[in-house]
Design a protein around this motif. Sequence first.
Motif, short mmCIF file in Angstrom:
data_model
loop_
_atom_site.label_atom_id
_atom_site.label_comp_id
_atom_site.label_asym_id
_atom_site.label_seq_id
_atom_site.Cartn_x
_atom_site.Cartn_y
_atom_site.Cartn_z
N ARG A 101 -75.84 33.49 -45.02
CA ARG A 101 -75.00 34.38 -45.82
C ARG A 101 -74.82 33.78 -47.21
NH1 ARG A 101 -70.19 36.23 -41.66
NH2 ARG A 101 -71.60 37.22 -40.18
N VAL A 102 -75.16 34.56 -48.22
CA VAL A 102 -74.96 34.13 -49.60
C VAL A 102 -73.60 34.65 -50.03
CG1 VAL A 102 -75.85 34.21 -51.96
CG2 VAL A 102 -77.45 34.28 -50.02
N ALA A 135 -75.32 38.75 -49.98
CA ALA A 135 -76.62 38.97 -49.34
C ALA A 135 -76.64 38.26 -47.99
CB ALA A 135 -77.76 38.45 -50.22
N ARG A 136 -77.46 38.79 -47.09
CA ARG A 136 -77.65 38.19 -45.77
C ARG A 136 -79.15 38.05 -45.52
NH1 ARG A 136 -73.10 39.95 -41.82
NH2 ARG A 136 -71.45 40.43 -43.28
N ILE A 137 -79.52 36.93 -44.93
CA ILE A 137 -80.92 36.64 -44.64
C ILE A 137 -81.05 36.40 -43.14
CG2 ILE A 137 -82.90 35.16 -45.15
CD1 ILE A 137 -81.69 36.35 -47.72
N ARG A 138 -81.93 37.16 -42.50
CA ARG A 138 -82.20 36.95 -41.07
C ARG A 138 -83.66 36.56 -40.89
NH1 ARG A 138 -78.61 39.34 -37.19
NH2 ARG A 138 -76.84 40.24 -38.28
N MET A 139 -83.87 35.52 -40.10
CA MET A 139 -85.23 35.06 -39.80
C MET A 139 -85.51 35.23 -38.31
SD MET A 139 -85.75 31.76 -42.28
CE MET A 139 -86.81 31.07 -41.08
N ARG A 140 -86.68 35.80 -38.01
CA ARG A 140 -87.11 35.96 -36.63
C ARG A 140 -88.63 35.90 -36.56
NH1 ARG A 140 -83.40 40.65 -36.38
NH2 ARG A 140 -81.45 39.84 -35.60
N ASN A 141 -89.14 35.14 -35.63
CA ASN A 141 -90.58 35.09 -35.35
C ASN A 141 -91.44 34.85 -36.59
OD1 ASN A 141 -89.93 35.71 -32.64
ND2 ASN A 141 -89.95 37.91 -33.14
N ASP A 149 -78.52 43.56 -47.54
CA ASP A 149 -77.36 43.67 -48.41
C ASP A 149 -76.13 43.15 -47.66
OD1 ASP A 149 -76.42 45.70 -46.73
OD2 ASP A 149 -76.81 47.31 -48.15
N PRO A 150 -74.96 43.12 -48.29
CA PRO A 150 -73.76 42.57 -47.62
C PRO A 150 -73.39 43.26 -46.31
CG PRO A 150 -73.36 42.77 -49.97
CD PRO A 150 -74.69 43.43 -49.70
N ARG A 151 -73.72 44.56 -46.18
CA ARG A 151 -73.39 45.30 -44.96
C ARG A 151 -74.41 45.07 -43.85
NH1 ARG A 151 -73.42 48.54 -49.10
NH2 ARG A 151 -75.18 49.74 -48.33
N GLY A 152 -75.53 44.41 -44.18
CA GLY A 152 -76.55 44.16 -43.17
C GLY A 152 -77.73 45.10 -43.23
N THR A 153 -77.75 46.03 -44.18
CA THR A 153 -78.87 46.96 -44.33
C THR A 153 -80.05 46.22 -44.95
OG1 THR A 153 -77.33 48.79 -44.65
CG2 THR A 153 -79.61 49.15 -45.35
#
Length: 195
Positions: free
Chosen positions: A109-110, A119-125, A132-136
């Motif tokens: 989470r930035v 901002a949100r960053i998700r890493m997978r595989n 964006d902040p809401r997760g979109t």
Amino acid sequence: MVRLAATLLALTLSLFPLELRAQSQGELRLNDARHRLVIRVEPRGPGFMLWDGDGTPLGDLAVQADRLQLRDVGGAVRWTVKRKDFGPQIDTATGERLYRVRKRTDEWRVEDNTKTVVARIRMRNGEAQINDPRGTTMLTVTRQDQGFVFATTAGARVADVAGASRVGAGLWFGVERFSPAERAALWAYFANLDR
């Protein structure tokens, strides 16, 4: 005497971050959707030199043991990215906190200086989503032969990075909240100091 010199050289080299030595093999290039060069990051000593797409110097990144500094062409510090327990903290040249990047179990989470998530960053595989902040999801980051491709959720290519090896470092070139030089600083932090 030769044995002592060889030992000192081996000890000195072991103090440099492993990824920094690995990244020093070549340059990194961020290109836009039309394949125009946006920024070039060139290894230089224990840091990096930054160039814009026209070949104009933007400044440099000085990598130290627990931080890095983004400096302009005149050598003035613009950003300091420090390693903290929660993740990197980004400060101005005067030490005022601008951002924190906090590691959660499933995302980065930035947060700005008011602790608002920007901002949100998700890493997978081996891939990532920049949200964006809401997760979109705003951009997806997928591996290509020499780096990564940034695309919208509809599949439209936005940019690509050549020369980056870790998705956890290269993805920061897709966080459009930051300037290209600031994105390079975040890449350098995650490529060299994130443990």
